[in-house]
Scaffold this motif. Structure first.
Motif, PDB file in Angstrom:
ATOM      1  N   GLU A  28       0.538  -1.403  -0.176  1.00 56.53           N
ATOM      2  CA  GLU A  28       0.036  -0.130  -0.395  1.00 56.53           C
ATOM      3  C   GLU A  28       0.839   1.222  -0.255  1.00 56.53           C
ATOM      4  O   GLU A  28       0.645   2.139  -0.695  1.00 56.53           O
ATOM      5  CB  GLU A  28      -0.827   0.047   0.920  1.00 56.53           C
ATOM      6  CG  GLU A  28      -2.072   1.527   1.667  1.00 56.53           C
ATOM      7  CD  GLU A  28      -2.624   0.864   2.518  1.00 56.53           C
ATOM      8  OE1 GLU A  28      -3.905   0.896   1.945  1.00 56.53           O
ATOM      9  OE2 GLU A  28      -2.512   0.807   3.730  1.00 56.53           O
ATOM     10  N   TYR A  40      -7.825   0.329  -2.204  1.00 50.22           N
ATOM     11  CA  TYR A  40      -9.194   0.048  -1.924  1.00 50.22           C
ATOM     12  C   TYR A  40      -8.948  -0.762  -0.711  1.00 50.22           C
ATOM     13  O   TYR A  40      -8.095  -1.651  -0.436  1.00 50.22           O
ATOM     14  CB  TYR A  40     -10.277  -0.748  -3.168  1.00 50.22           C
ATOM     15  CG  TYR A  40      -9.986   0.468  -4.267  1.00 50.22           C
ATOM     16  CD1 TYR A  40     -11.567   1.873  -3.973  1.00 50.22           C
ATOM     17  CD2 TYR A  40      -9.412   0.924  -5.274  1.00 50.22           C
ATOM     18  CE1 TYR A  40     -11.243   2.722  -5.043  1.00 50.22           C
ATOM     19  CE2 TYR A  40      -9.017   0.898  -5.860  1.00 50.22           C
ATOM     20  CZ  TYR A  40     -10.207   2.697  -6.071  1.00 50.22           C
ATOM     21  OH  TYR A  40     -10.351   3.398  -6.585  1.00 50.22           O
ATOM     22  N   PRO A  41      -9.965  -1.363   0.129  1.00 56.48           N
ATOM     23  CA  PRO A  41      -9.846  -1.897   1.133  1.00 56.48           C
ATOM     24  C   PRO A  41      -9.916  -3.558   0.656  1.00 56.48           C
ATOM     25  O   PRO A  41     -10.636  -3.689  -0.737  1.00 56.48           O
ATOM     26  CB  PRO A  41     -11.139  -1.858   1.904  1.00 56.48           C
ATOM     27  CG  PRO A  41     -11.952  -0.486   1.605  1.00 56.48           C
ATOM     28  CD  PRO A  41     -11.339  -0.151   0.462  1.00 56.48           C
ATOM     29  N   GLN A  43      -9.937  -7.200   1.583  1.00 53.27           N
ATOM     30  CA  GLN A  43     -11.077  -8.667   2.365  1.00 53.27           C
ATOM     31  C   GLN A  43      -9.206  -9.973   2.221  1.00 53.27           C
ATOM     32  O   GLN A  43      -9.971 -10.720   1.064  1.00 53.27           O
ATOM     33  CB  GLN A  43     -11.732  -8.752   2.109  1.00 53.27           C
ATOM     34  CG  GLN A  43     -12.711  -9.957   3.311  1.00 53.27           C
ATOM     35  CD  GLN A  43     -14.131 -10.149   3.347  1.00 53.27           C
ATOM     36  OE1 GLN A  43     -14.682  -9.345   3.004  1.00 53.27           O
ATOM     37  NE2 GLN A  43     -14.403 -11.494   3.956  1.00 53.27           N
TER      38      GLN A  43
END
Length: 91
Positions: A28, A40-41, A43
């Protein structure tokens, strides 16, 4: 904090959430600071190799790749064996 190229983010085949977080944070940082990309997130779910093979073999692999058909065959046979061992509705 900038990591040196010689500093590995992980070693070995086993992962845990702490290691994944360390790698994600480094990626990141590079994406934002050095490449100017939007991030973006993500999971992350840790699953067994059998669960991964089942997921890929049942819906995610093309039929025309011969080496992937072995995984599909394994997943199918594994399902049959589990049913025969008493996991099926017929028992």
């Amino acid at each position: 904090m900038r990591l040196e190229a010689a500093t590995p983010l992980f070693s070995g085949p086993n992962w845990d959430y702490t290691g994944l977080r360390r790698v994600y944070d480094a990626v990141e940082r590079i994406a934002l600071d050095e490449l100017g990309l939007d991030v973006y997130p993500v999971q992350v779910e840790v699953i067994t190799s059998e669960q991964m093979l089942d997921a890929y073999a049942s819906v995610g692999l093309p039929l025309m790749y011969r080496h992937w058909s072995f995984g599909k065959r394994f997943a199918g046979m594994d399902c049959v064996i589990r049913l025969e061992e008493g996991g099926g509705a017929h028992n």
